[in-house]
Design a protein around this motif. Structure first.
Motif, PDB file in Angstrom:
ATOM      1  N   GLU A  40     -56.973 -29.997  -2.663  1.00 59.23           N
ATOM      2  CA  GLU A  40     -57.160 -28.676  -2.113  1.00 59.23           C
ATOM      3  C   GLU A  40     -58.328 -27.730  -2.282  1.00 59.23           C
ATOM      4  O   GLU A  40     -58.653 -27.055  -1.432  1.00 59.23           O
ATOM      5  N   ALA A  41     -59.103 -27.979  -3.237  1.00 59.71           N
ATOM      6  CA  ALA A  41     -60.461 -27.411  -3.392  1.00 59.71           C
ATOM      7  C   ALA A  41     -61.542 -27.748  -2.372  1.00 59.71           C
ATOM      8  O   ALA A  41     -62.610 -27.200  -2.282  1.00 59.71           O
ATOM      9  N   SER A  42     -61.398 -28.923  -1.740  1.00 61.18           N
ATOM     10  CA  SER A  42     -62.416 -29.461  -0.680  1.00 61.18           C
ATOM     11  C   SER A  42     -62.392 -28.381   0.101  1.00 61.18           C
ATOM     12  O   SER A  42     -63.614 -28.261   0.638  1.00 61.18           O
ATOM     13  N   LYS A  43     -61.622 -27.618   0.856  1.00 58.98           N
ATOM     14  CA  LYS A  43     -61.857 -26.702   2.064  1.00 58.98           C
ATOM     15  C   LYS A  43     -62.743 -25.589   1.534  1.00 58.98           C
ATOM     16  O   LYS A  43     -63.169 -24.669   2.424  1.00 58.98           O
ATOM     17  N   GLN A  44     -63.068 -25.441   0.406  1.00 61.07           N
ATOM     18  CA  GLN A  44     -63.904 -24.326  -0.352  1.00 61.07           C
ATOM     19  C   GLN A  44     -65.312 -24.822  -0.588  1.00 61.07           C
ATOM     20  O   GLN A  44     -65.948 -24.243  -1.145  1.00 61.07           O
ATOM     21  N   CYS A  45     -65.630 -25.896  -0.425  1.00 59.51           N
ATOM     22  CA  CYS A  45     -66.626 -26.721  -0.645  1.00 59.51           C
ATOM     23  C   CYS A  45     -67.681 -27.021   0.562  1.00 59.51           C
ATOM     24  O   CYS A  45     -67.339 -27.226   1.586  1.00 59.51           O
ATOM     25  N   ARG A  46     -68.937 -27.285   0.203  1.00 61.67           N
ATOM     26  CA  ARG A  46     -69.606 -28.114   1.090  1.00 61.67           C
ATOM     27  C   ARG A  46     -69.799 -29.472   0.966  1.00 61.67           C
ATOM     28  O   ARG A  46     -69.659 -29.970  -0.063  1.00 61.67           O
ATOM     29  N   LYS A  47     -70.411 -30.469   2.058  1.00 63.15           N
ATOM     30  CA  LYS A  47     -70.562 -31.536   1.677  1.00 63.15           C
ATOM     31  C   LYS A  47     -71.693 -32.024   1.114  1.00 63.15           C
ATOM     32  O   LYS A  47     -72.673 -31.163   0.956  1.00 63.15           O
ATOM     33  N   PRO A  48     -72.050 -33.096   0.314  1.00 64.95           N
ATOM     34  CA  PRO A  48     -73.177 -33.633  -0.272  1.00 64.95           C
ATOM     35  C   PRO A  48     -74.394 -33.511   0.419  1.00 64.95           C
ATOM     36  O   PRO A  48     -75.500 -33.618   0.030  1.00 64.95           O
ATOM     37  N   ASP A  49     -74.309 -33.530   1.816  1.00 65.79           N
ATOM     38  CA  ASP A  49     -75.436 -33.706   2.761  1.00 65.79           C
ATOM     39  C   ASP A  49     -76.130 -32.443   2.470  1.00 65.79           C
ATOM     40  O   ASP A  49     -77.410 -32.655   2.865  1.00 65.79           O
ATOM     41  N   ILE A  50     -75.705 -31.423   2.227  1.00 64.07           N
ATOM     42  CA  ILE A  50     -76.746 -30.214   1.986  1.00 64.07           C
ATOM     43  C   ILE A  50     -77.608 -30.519   0.811  1.00 64.07           C
ATOM     44  O   ILE A  50     -78.720 -29.997   0.818  1.00 64.07           O
ATOM     45  N   MET A  51     -77.113 -31.276  -0.333  1.00 66.75           N
ATOM     46  CA  MET A  51     -77.837 -31.406  -1.394  1.00 66.75           C
ATOM     47  C   MET A  51     -78.966 -32.544  -1.019  1.00 66.75           C
ATOM     48  O   MET A  51     -80.183 -32.566  -1.204  1.00 66.75           O
ATOM     49  N   SER A  52     -78.621 -33.347  -0.277  1.00 68.08           N
ATOM     50  CA  SER A  52     -79.484 -34.750   0.082  1.00 68.08           C
ATOM     51  C   SER A  52     -80.583 -34.235   1.020  1.00 68.08           C
ATOM     52  O   SER A  52     -81.718 -34.643   1.056  1.00 68.08           O
ATOM     53  N   ASP A  53     -80.389 -33.224   2.007  1.00 71.27           N
ATOM     54  CA  ASP A  53     -81.123 -32.832   2.762  1.00 71.27           C
ATOM     55  C   ASP A  53     -82.198 -32.092   2.005  1.00 71.27           C
ATOM     56  O   ASP A  53     -83.577 -31.913   2.377  1.00 71.27           O
ATOM     57  N   ALA A  54     -81.798 -31.062   1.328  1.00 72.01           N
ATOM     58  CA  ALA A  54     -82.527 -30.271   0.473  1.00 72.01           C
ATOM     59  C   ALA A  54     -83.509 -30.946  -0.285  1.00 72.01           C
ATOM     60  O   ALA A  54     -84.625 -30.754  -0.692  1.00 72.01           O
ATOM     61  N   ALA A  55     -82.903 -32.165  -1.186  1.00 73.44           N
ATOM     62  CA  ALA A  55     -83.752 -33.197  -1.881  1.00 73.44           C
ATOM     63  C   ALA A  55     -84.676 -33.675  -1.018  1.00 73.44           C
ATOM     64  O   ALA A  55     -85.799 -33.871  -1.382  1.00 73.44           O
ATOM     65  N   TYR A  56     -84.404 -34.122   0.084  1.00 72.65           N
ATOM     66  CA  TYR A  56     -85.413 -34.813   1.208  1.00 72.65           C
ATOM     67  C   TYR A  56     -86.577 -33.890   1.337  1.00 72.65           C
ATOM     68  O   TYR A  56     -87.691 -34.359   1.355  1.00 72.65           O
ATOM     69  N   VAL A  57     -86.364 -32.611   1.694  1.00 73.13           N
ATOM     70  CA  VAL A  57     -87.437 -31.617   2.039  1.00 73.13           C
ATOM     71  C   VAL A  57     -88.326 -31.512   0.720  1.00 73.13           C
ATOM     72  O   VAL A  57     -89.532 -31.517   0.956  1.00 73.13           O
ATOM     73  N   VAL A  81     -64.661 -27.802   5.783  1.00 70.45           N
ATOM     74  CA  VAL A  81     -63.828 -27.040   6.561  1.00 70.45           C
ATOM     75  C   VAL A  81     -64.473 -25.834   7.256  1.00 70.45           C
ATOM     76  O   VAL A  81     -64.827 -24.786   6.661  1.00 70.45           O
ATOM     77  N   PRO A  82     -65.278 -26.042   8.240  1.00 73.51           N
ATOM     78  CA  PRO A  82     -65.867 -25.012   8.948  1.00 73.51           C
ATOM     79  C   PRO A  82     -65.033 -23.678   8.963  1.00 73.51           C
ATOM     80  O   PRO A  82     -63.994 -23.535   9.231  1.00 73.51           O
ATOM     81  N   GLY A  83     -65.711 -22.533   8.708  1.00 69.62           N
ATOM     82  CA  GLY A  83     -65.124 -21.358   8.636  1.00 69.62           C
ATOM     83  C   GLY A  83     -64.322 -20.576   7.493  1.00 69.62           C
ATOM     84  O   GLY A  83     -63.909 -19.723   7.373  1.00 69.62           O
ATOM     85  N   SER A  84     -64.400 -21.609   6.631  1.00 69.82           N
ATOM     86  CA  SER A  84     -63.714 -21.290   5.069  1.00 69.82           C
ATOM     87  C   SER A  84     -64.681 -20.586   4.169  1.00 69.82           C
ATOM     88  O   SER A  84     -65.680 -20.337   4.504  1.00 69.82           O
ATOM     89  N   THR A  85     -63.964 -20.013   3.240  1.00 66.09           N
ATOM     90  CA  THR A  85     -64.352 -19.149   2.286  1.00 66.09           C
ATOM     91  C   THR A  85     -65.097 -20.185   1.250  1.00 66.09           C
ATOM     92  O   THR A  85     -64.046 -20.926   0.612  1.00 66.09           O
ATOM     93  N   LEU A  86     -66.361 -20.059   1.000  1.00 64.01           N
ATOM     94  CA  LEU A  86     -66.781 -21.295   0.056  1.00 64.01           C
ATOM     95  C   LEU A  86     -66.772 -20.787  -1.244  1.00 64.01           C
ATOM     96  O   LEU A  86     -66.977 -19.505  -1.541  1.00 64.01           O
ATOM     97  N   LEU A  87     -66.732 -21.634  -2.064  1.00 61.01           N
ATOM     98  CA  LEU A  87     -66.756 -21.313  -3.752  1.00 61.01           C
ATOM     99  C   LEU A  87     -67.990 -21.429  -4.272  1.00 61.01           C
ATOM    100  O   LEU A  87     -68.609 -22.425  -4.259  1.00 61.01           O
ATOM    101  N   PRO A  88     -68.395 -20.259  -4.935  1.00 57.50           N
ATOM    102  CA  PRO A  88     -69.867 -20.464  -5.672  1.00 57.50           C
ATOM    103  C   PRO A  88     -69.822 -21.286  -6.689  1.00 57.50           C
ATOM    104  O   PRO A  88     -68.869 -21.605  -7.310  1.00 57.50           O
ATOM    105  N   ASP A  89     -71.042 -21.936  -6.787  1.00 59.67           N
ATOM    106  CA  ASP A  89     -71.105 -22.716  -8.014  1.00 59.67           C
ATOM    107  C   ASP A  89     -71.517 -21.865  -9.251  1.00 59.67           C
ATOM    108  O   ASP A  89     -71.688 -20.770  -9.332  1.00 59.67           O
TER     109      ASP A  89
END
Length: 421
Positions: free
Chosen positions: A215-232, A266-274
């Motif tokens: 259920e928590a997945s809809k409040q999360c981002r994919k690991p891709d955002i971290m891998s893209d940032a790491a690549y930069v 889940v696009p458009g969902s409210t994201l959970l802060p880390d």
């Protein structure tokens, strides 16, 4: 997404904990450039509760265009780390990048965290990061653009990030202190040492465990955002970009990526802060997860005290009043006007200039030297220590007119009050 530029082609990355999650995502991003990837992790056999092994991850890396060396490594043990590094150097000729991603987590209080769990977190997070850095450094020093990247948070000494899980915070901050120290130690030799942390929760196996289910997945981002940032980050000049505690979406925005919605599970969902970022509260994070149907396996009940966010500020003003005396008035020497907005809109004044001090609603009888405008919930959060005044001011939540020196004196008063609220 951050486009692959080929800058990591032929470079060798040693990534800990890369059999799944963020570590694997970073490995796959680098593989698209044609990088060499060393996957250093413990999982060699299939675990029904956790997806992926070092061998399945290695297969994905090679299918993505990279070369891979899977190594069974428990980073708590020096001989295992040394063996994996030696194998990597023998196979690829050196090491250019170290990603300290492996981490152990237990968001439990002091009495709930036994010494076995404490030692595990300290051994993997702090000691493991230090050990891998130490063993890889002789080879990094030979690279033309060497990087160490720790997946760890900015150092934030607010007690709220310690009180519910002091052992985990100590262990995680150990990784961040490696950044602070090694970045300075090796700056003159051109080895970049940086940290990367997500703005929001990232959907991984660990998050599924902590969130109490999918259920928590809809409040999360994919690991891709971290891998893209790491690549930069890893594509930058190591001599000029070091000692940074970077946040994933900030790195990407600076690189020209404007669509962050593409990273949402889940696009458009409210994201959970880390965790560990200013302006957020661990109890509020838990509450947000519960509201979306998740059952978080950490923390206790959300704060429902009178001074909690959204509560009547009267309790906070009464607490200020209880602390007033001539000594306090003498040390501050100013009058403050508070213009509160939100659910408890109104005017309040705090006189810390005359007599033993006074508080009241409405306009201050004497001219205020410092006027603060903010939401009533943020007012409560500031005085209870959940929101740093500097962060509130920099983010636009707090507007200050008049004497900034007085505002700084009031911040000291807030620090004295927070244990009482």
């Amino acid at each position: 997404m951050a486009a692959n530029t080929g800058r990591l082609a032929g470079r060798t990355l040693f990534i800990t904990g890369a059999s799944r999650g963020i570590g694997k995502a970073i490995a796959l991003k680098a593989a698209k450039d044609g990088a060499n990837v060393v996957i250093a992790a413990k999982t060699a056999e299939v675990n029904p509760k956790l997806p992926g092994t070092i061998y399945t991850a290695a297969k994905e890396v090679e299918e993505a265009g990279g070369k891979c060396l899977p190594c069974i490594v428990d980073i708590r043990f020096e001989d295992q780390v040394q063996k994996a590094v030696d194998e990597a150097v023998a196979k690829f000729g050196g090491i250019d990048i170290l990603v300290n991603n492996a981490s152990a987590i237990s968001l439990t209080g002091t009495l709930q965290t036994d010494m076995k769990r404490y030692d595990l977190m300290m051994g993997i997070n702090g000691r493991g990061t230090y050990l891998c850095s130490r063993v890889c450094l002789p080879h990094l020093l030979k690279s033309s653009n060497p990087h160490i990247l720790n997946i760890s948070p900015p150092l934030n000494m607010n007690p709220k990030w310690f009180s519910d899980h002091v052992a985990y915070t100590m262990a995680k901050y150990g990784m961040s202190m490696c950044v602070l120290g090694m970045a300075s130690e090796y700056k003159s030799e051109g080895v970049a040492v940086n940290a990367l942390w997500p703005r929001t929760a990232i959907w991984t196996a660990a998050m599924e465990m902590l969130g109490g289910g999918k259920e928590a997945s809809k409040q999360c981002r994919k690991p891709d955002i971290m891998s893209d940032a790491a690549y930069v980050i890893l594509s930058k000049d190591s001599k000029t970009y070091t000692g940074n505690f970077a946040i994933d979406d900030e790195v990407l925005k600076q690189a020209g990526v404007t669509d962050m919605e593409q990273y949402s599970c889940v696009p458009g969902s409210t994201l959970l802060p880390d965790f560990f970022l200013d302006l957020e509260d661990p109890h509020a994070i838990r509450k947000q997860m519960e509201e979306q149907g998740a059952k978080p396996a950490f923390g206790g009940k959300s704060d429902a005290s009178g001074s909690a966010a959204g509560g009547d500020p009267t309790a906070t003003f009464n607490a200020i009043k209880s602390m007033m005396n001539e000594e306090l008035v003498g040390s501050v020497g100013g009058i403050f006007q508070f213009k509160l907005t939100g659910s408890h809109e109104g005017l309040w004044y705090v006189d810390l200039k005359n007599g033993s001090g006074s508080i009241g609603q409405g306009e201050s009888p004497d001219k205020a030297q410092c006027t603060m405008t903010l939401d009533s919930a943020d007012f409560n959060s500031m005085f209870s220590g959940k929101l740093k005044p500097v962060a509130a001011f920099m983010s636009g939540k707090l507007k200050i007119q008049g004497d900034m020196g007085l505002a700084m004196k009031l911040e000291k008063l807030m620090k004295q009050m927070s244990p009482k609220l």
